[in-house]
Design a protein around this motif. Structure first.
Motif, PDB file in Angstrom:
ATOM      1  N   VAL A  85       1.158  -0.959  -0.192  1.00 25.16           N
ATOM      2  CA  VAL A  85      -0.230   0.078   0.194  1.00 25.16           C
ATOM      3  C   VAL A  85       1.251   1.547   0.130  1.00 25.16           C
ATOM      4  CG1 VAL A  85      -2.067   1.446   1.165  1.00 25.16           C
ATOM      5  CG2 VAL A  85      -1.768  -0.952   0.946  1.00 25.16           C
ATOM      6  N   TYR A  86       1.964   1.478   0.859  1.00 24.57           N
ATOM      7  CA  TYR A  86       3.464   2.586   1.174  1.00 24.57           C
ATOM      8  C   TYR A  86       3.553   2.834  -0.714  1.00 24.57           C
ATOM      9  CZ  TYR A  86       8.199   3.705   0.774  1.00 24.57           C
ATOM     10  OH  TYR A  86       9.137   4.558   0.477  1.00 24.57           O
ATOM     11  N   THR A  87       3.875   1.257  -1.588  1.00 24.49           N
ATOM     12  CA  THR A  87       4.278   1.801  -2.782  1.00 24.49           C
ATOM     13  C   THR A  87       2.710   2.512  -3.205  1.00 24.49           C
ATOM     14  OG1 THR A  87       6.404  -0.330  -2.100  1.00 24.49           O
ATOM     15  CG2 THR A  87       5.329   0.720  -4.789  1.00 24.49           C
ATOM     16  N   VAL A 105       6.914  15.921   2.417  1.00 26.46           N
ATOM     17  CA  VAL A 105       5.543  15.626   3.399  1.00 26.46           C
ATOM     18  C   VAL A 105       5.369  13.940   3.854  1.00 26.46           C
ATOM     19  CG1 VAL A 105       3.294  15.696   3.577  1.00 26.46           C
ATOM     20  CG2 VAL A 105       4.364  17.333   2.492  1.00 26.46           C
ATOM     21  N   ALA A 106       5.476  12.732   3.268  1.00 26.18           N
ATOM     22  CA  ALA A 106       5.365  11.489   2.800  1.00 26.18           C
ATOM     23  C   ALA A 106       6.354  10.873   4.319  1.00 26.18           C
ATOM     24  CB  ALA A 106       5.664  10.519   2.079  1.00 26.18           C
ATOM     25  N   ARG A 107       8.257  11.222   4.631  1.00 23.82           N
ATOM     26  CA  ARG A 107       8.803  11.427   5.632  1.00 23.82           C
ATOM     27  C   ARG A 107       8.522  12.183   6.455  1.00 23.82           C
ATOM     28  NH1 ARG A 107       9.696   6.420   3.331  1.00 23.82           N
ATOM     29  NH2 ARG A 107      10.633   6.299   5.676  1.00 23.82           N
ATOM     30  N   GLY A 108       8.029  13.048   6.423  1.00 20.99           N
ATOM     31  CA  GLY A 108       8.018  13.475   8.003  1.00 20.99           C
ATOM     32  C   GLY A 108       6.829  13.644   8.776  1.00 20.99           C
ATOM     33  N   THR A 109       5.726  13.233   7.741  1.00 22.82           N
ATOM     34  CA  THR A 109       4.868  12.521   8.803  1.00 22.82           C
ATOM     35  C   THR A 109       5.125  11.292   9.461  1.00 22.82           C
ATOM     36  OG1 THR A 109       3.412  13.229   6.928  1.00 22.82           O
ATOM     37  CG2 THR A 109       2.070  11.501   8.430  1.00 22.82           C
ATOM     38  N   ALA A 115       6.030   7.350  17.168  1.00 26.17           N
ATOM     39  CA  ALA A 115       5.677   8.380  18.179  1.00 26.17           C
ATOM     40  C   ALA A 115       4.784   7.874  19.016  1.00 26.17           C
ATOM     41  CB  ALA A 115       5.655   9.622  18.773  1.00 26.17           C
ATOM     42  N   VAL A 116       2.953   8.725  18.484  1.00 29.93           N
ATOM     43  CA  VAL A 116       2.029   8.716  18.806  1.00 29.93           C
ATOM     44  C   VAL A 116       1.668   6.830  19.235  1.00 29.93           C
ATOM     45  CG1 VAL A 116      -0.521   8.598  18.586  1.00 29.93           C
ATOM     46  CG2 VAL A 116       1.260  10.389  17.938  1.00 29.93           C
ATOM     47  N   ILE A 117       1.805   6.377  18.019  1.00 25.60           N
ATOM     48  CA  ILE A 117       1.579   4.328  18.233  1.00 25.60           C
ATOM     49  C   ILE A 117       2.486   4.362  19.679  1.00 25.60           C
ATOM     50  CG2 ILE A 117       1.978   2.290  17.461  1.00 25.60           C
ATOM     51  CD1 ILE A 117       2.015   3.429  14.815  1.00 25.60           C
ATOM     52  N   GLU A 118       3.746   4.585  19.623  1.00 32.98           N
ATOM     53  CA  GLU A 118       4.093   4.507  21.560  1.00 32.98           C
ATOM     54  C   GLU A 118       3.799   4.625  21.877  1.00 32.98           C
ATOM     55  OE1 GLU A 118       8.474   4.889  20.778  1.00 32.98           O
ATOM     56  OE2 GLU A 118       8.975   2.757  19.213  1.00 32.98           O
ATOM     57  N   VAL A 119       3.248   5.653  22.243  1.00 31.51           N
ATOM     58  CA  VAL A 119       2.390   6.575  23.565  1.00 31.51           C
ATOM     59  C   VAL A 119       1.214   5.450  23.652  1.00 31.51           C
ATOM     60  CG1 VAL A 119       2.061   8.360  24.262  1.00 31.51           C
ATOM     61  CG2 VAL A 119       3.707   8.489  23.534  1.00 31.51           C
ATOM     62  N   VAL A 162       0.481  12.503   2.445  1.00 28.22           N
ATOM     63  CA  VAL A 162       0.393  12.396   4.156  1.00 28.22           C
ATOM     64  C   VAL A 162      -0.207  10.833   4.424  1.00 28.22           C
ATOM     65  CG1 VAL A 162      -1.345  12.737   5.904  1.00 28.22           C
ATOM     66  CG2 VAL A 162      -0.394  15.004   4.342  1.00 28.22           C
ATOM     67  N   ALA A 163      -0.632  10.333   3.392  1.00 34.33           N
ATOM     68  CA  ALA A 163      -1.497   8.578   3.521  1.00 34.33           C
ATOM     69  C   ALA A 163       0.412   8.122   3.975  1.00 34.33           C
ATOM     70  CB  ALA A 163      -2.032   8.546   2.646  1.00 34.33           C
ATOM     71  N   THR A 164       1.414   8.116   2.721  1.00 32.07           N
ATOM     72  CA  THR A 164       2.085   7.620   2.979  1.00 32.07           C
ATOM     73  C   THR A 164       3.007   7.238   3.627  1.00 32.07           C
ATOM     74  OG1 THR A 164       2.327   7.797   0.078  1.00 32.07           O
ATOM     75  CG2 THR A 164       4.237   7.042   0.995  1.00 32.07           C
ATOM     76  N   GLY A 165       3.022   9.032   4.686  1.00 31.80           N
ATOM     77  CA  GLY A 165       3.765   8.884   5.626  1.00 31.80           C
ATOM     78  C   GLY A 165       2.905   7.977   6.937  1.00 31.80           C
ATOM     79  N   PHE A 166       1.790   7.499   6.507  1.00 33.35           N
ATOM     80  CA  PHE A 166       0.723   6.653   7.765  1.00 33.35           C
ATOM     81  C   PHE A 166       0.860   4.949   7.568  1.00 33.35           C
ATOM     82  CE2 PHE A 166      -1.940  10.391   8.863  1.00 33.35           C
ATOM     83  CZ  PHE A 166      -1.917  10.349  10.502  1.00 33.35           C
ATOM     84  N   PHE A 167       1.069   5.237   6.324  1.00 31.67           N
ATOM     85  CA  PHE A 167       2.149   3.659   6.022  1.00 31.67           C
ATOM     86  C   PHE A 167       3.579   2.908   6.312  1.00 31.67           C
ATOM     87  CE2 PHE A 167      -2.390   3.294   4.916  1.00 31.67           C
ATOM     88  CZ  PHE A 167      -2.459   1.947   4.324  1.00 31.67           C
ATOM     89  N   ILE A 168       3.957   4.311   5.977  1.00 33.55           N
ATOM     90  CA  ILE A 168       5.628   4.108   6.213  1.00 33.55           C
ATOM     91  C   ILE A 168       4.915   3.814   8.087  1.00 33.55           C
ATOM     92  CG2 ILE A 168       7.640   5.224   7.157  1.00 33.55           C
ATOM     93  CD1 ILE A 168       7.011   6.768   4.042  1.00 33.55           C
ATOM     94  N   ALA A 169       4.820   4.426   8.758  1.00 35.14           N
ATOM     95  CA  ALA A 169       4.735   4.923   9.932  1.00 35.14           C
ATOM     96  C   ALA A 169       4.593   3.400  10.128  1.00 35.14           C
ATOM     97  CB  ALA A 169       4.203   5.440  10.871  1.00 35.14           C
TER      98      ALA A 169
END
Length: 291
Positions: A85-87, A105-109, A115-119, A162-169
């Motif tokens: 999905v990221y690709t 934007v993708a990498r910065g998201t 961090a939020v997921i870890e918390v 931004v959606a790409t960034g979420f899947f990176i995370a």
């Protein structure tokens, strides 16, 4: 859930010099393969060739390393799906927008989301590390917005980024949990092998017989991009065995600064005062992460 929490708990509040070095090398390689993928005019062909490299290298390596343990398969399959999905989202981002905007934007998201997921999972980030993650992310996003407020026509590209960034995370967290119990080489091999055929198959369906002639002019560049991508991600997985998932994820995102330099030196893109300031902000965040 407990296993995930253990995998995401860092052994120390900062990163060792070795992990920093590995992650920075991975950042350079990541910027390079993305520049290659963006630089191939027909990006579907470019991503398809990268997928071919994943499949071939993954297949050969799988014959050597064998199958992963049964407990690793949920992570392997989950990460492969997230990567697919990221690709697709990254491909869409590059189709819709400019590299110098959507890549940051993708990498910065991603560091924010990690961090939020870890918390949420119960991991208390040290305040200084959390501040470092935020500062790095702000610097990266400011690079993306260097040209001013995005126009309405740019919004679809930014949304895809931004959606790409979420899947990176997402795959960052899955991989961090997996490498705590699975050998990195075995895990990476099967993750790349499973996701590898997707983009080539899409290219075959969409282009048919034309694909062969469209592939020849960029064959070496596309395959090289895939090899560099594998090397970059393998190094990140090694770095994640340190346990400092958010810090590694944030430090890896310095690839966008490297990408901006590549764009300036090799692609003739602008690297003005705003981007210099943003790069300094990123560097300050790196210092905070490693205090």
């Amino acid at each position: 859930m407990a296993d995930v929490l253990v995998a995401l708990s860092p052994a120390a509040s900062g990163l060792s010099p070795g992990v920093v070095a590995i992650t920075l090398v991975a950042a350079v390689l990541h910027a390079v393969w993305n520049a290659v993928a963006h630089g191939i005019p027909d990006r579907l062909v470019g991503f398809a060739l990268i997928g071919v490299a994943y499949t071939v290298i993954g297949g050969v390596t799988a014959c050597v390393v064998g199958l992963p343990p049964a407990s690793a398969w949920p992570f392997v399959l989950g990460s492969a799906l997230l990567h697919v999905v990221y690709t697709l989202l990254l491909w869409a981002s590059y189709q819709l927008g400019e590299f110098s905007q959507v890549y940051p934007v993708a990498r910065g998201t991603a560091p924010w989301v990690v961090a939020v997921i870890e918390v949420v999972l119960g991991h208390d980030l040290p305040v200084i590390e959390l501040v470092g993650v935020v500062v790095i992310s702000l610097g990266l996003v400011s690079l993306a917005l260097d040209g001013g407020r995005p126009s309405r026509s740019a919004l679809p590209a930014l949304a895809a980024a931004v959606a790409t960034g979420f899947f990176i995370a997402g795959y960052t967290v899955v991989d961090a949990a997996a490498v705590s119990t699975t050998p990195v080489l075995v895990y990476a091999t099967w993750m790349f092998l499973i996701q590898g055929p997707v983009m080539p198959l899409i290219a075959v369906v969409r282009r048919g017989r034309r694909l062969r002639t469209q592939t020849v002019p960029v064959l070496l560049a596309g395959l090289a991009g895939g090899v560099v991508s594998i090397a970059a991600y393998g190094l990140v997985l090694i770095a994640q065995t340190s346990g400092a998932t958010a810090a590694v994820a944030a430090l890896r995102e310095t690839s966008i600064v490297i990408g901006a330099v590549i764009g300036t030196v090799f692609l003739g893109e602008r690297f003005g005062r705003g981007r210099v300031i943003a790069a300094v902000v990123v560097a300050a965040g790196i210092v905070l992460v490693n205090l």
